[in-house]
Write an enzyme that holds these catalytic residues in place. Structure first.
Site, PDB file in Angstrom:
ATOM      1  N   GLU A 191       0.792  -1.243   0.000  1.00 21.41           N
ATOM      2  CA  GLU A 191       0.000   0.000   0.000  1.00 21.41           C
ATOM      3  C   GLU A 191       0.819   1.286   0.000  1.00 21.41           C
ATOM      4  OE1 GLU A 191      -2.331   1.375   3.148  1.00 21.41           O
ATOM      5  OE2 GLU A 191      -0.673   1.358   4.557  1.00 21.41           O
TER       6      GLU A 191
ATOM      7  N   HIS B  50      -4.230   3.272   2.107  1.00 22.41           N
ATOM      8  CA  HIS B  50      -3.567   4.111   1.104  1.00 22.41           C
ATOM      9  C   HIS B  50      -3.799   3.649  -0.333  1.00 22.41           C
ATOM     10  CE1 HIS B  50      -1.582   6.920   3.721  1.00 22.41           C
ATOM     11  NE2 HIS B  50      -1.094   5.940   4.465  1.00 22.41           N
TER      12      HIS B  50
HETATM   13 FE   LIG Z   1       1.211   1.196   5.393  1.00 19.27          FE
HETATM   14 FE   LIG Z   2      -2.196   1.728   6.095  1.00 17.43          FE
END
Ligand SMILES: [Fe+2]
Ligand SMILES: [Fe+2]
Length: 267
Positions: free
Chosen positions: A47, A76
């Protein structure tokens, strides 16, 4: 880790890859780690791979080329809008499944490799995070789907902030999946264990990023943020990255874990 006994499948799971340094560490070392452990399947949380925030198609491909069979994500994953279509086109990348169903992607995947069937599940916590759907009920729904796919080795990446929420979901999943590992904090915990009914558990895998940093980011900027409470834009830390995660031995017949150890490279 001892030699791999018969009837055991070995899994490597790697914590959040942070930026170029994390990608570089994976491309340099992940294949040799997989070979040295004789691992059968590798899951990497990506991420933070693209500049620390989200993924791009090229960073996803770098993680897959380094040796990942499945890439999980977290909060994210939505940072880079151009990446969203990849959540539908790549069947080996997941986003937390308890975000609204209308969003691109999925939190559940079945991947067959070398005669074994693996099930990846990606969920996200709600404590100190976005108020999305319930991870417990989403897990229940996925486990109904999993029943139709058996025999299958189920691996859960629970992307969450709160250790108590992670332990709670771990106990809730105990005996129903092979592994439940936390991600998101970037700080590896030392509580890895096989729970009473056979699920391997750790509160957080840690990260694949620069160790001399604050969660993979530039220390000076993070310090200023904390001292002043002004949200200065975080930047990636510079330096050599470590790889943090776990190695788990799973009984192929029962689909449950036999042992778990932490992966820290370099030690
Ligand atoms: Fe992360
Ligand atoms: Fe995260």
């Amino acid at each position: 880790m001892p030699d791999k006994p018969k009837n055991i499948a070995r899994l490597i799971m790697v914590g959040d890859v942070v930026g170029e340094a994390g990608l570089e560490a994976l491309s340099q070392h992940l294949a040799s780690l997989i070979a040295s452990y004789s691992a059968d399947f590798t899951v990497v949380n990506g991420e933070n791979a693209a500049g620390g925030f989200g993924l791009t198609e090229s960073t996803l491909q770098s993680i897959l080329k380094a040796g990942a069979d499945l890439v999980t994500t977290g909060n994210h994953v939505w940072e880079k809008r151009d990446f969203w279509p990849c959540l539908d086109t790549y069947l080996n990348v997941l986003r937390p499944g308890n975000y609204p169903g209308a969003l691109p992607g999925r939190g559940f995947a079945i991947i067959e490799k070398a005669g074994l069937r693996w099930c990846g599940i990606n969920l996200q916590g709600r404590e100190f995070m976005t108020a999305i759907d319930c991870p417990f009920r989403t897990l229940d729904a996925y486990l109904v789907e999993l029943e139709l796919q058996k025999p299958c080795i189920a691996v859960v990446d629970f992307h969450a902030e709160s250790p108590q929420e992670k332990e709670a979901l771990g106990l809730y999943a105990d005996g129903r999946v092979a592994v439940l590992a936390g991600t998101h904090t970037h700080v590896q915990t030392a509580d890895q264990r096989v729970l009473p009914k056979g699920t391997a558990y750790i509160t957080d895998l840690g990260m694949t990023g620069v160790e001399e940093s604050i969660i993979g980011m530039d220390k000076a900027i993070c310090l200023e943020r904390n001292k002043t409470q002004i949200p200065f834009k975080m930047e990636l830390a510079k330096g050599t990255a470590c790889i943090h995660g776990i190695v788990v031995d799973i009984d192929v017949d029962s689909g449950l874990a036999r042992r778990i150890e932490r992966l820290e490279f370099p030690c």
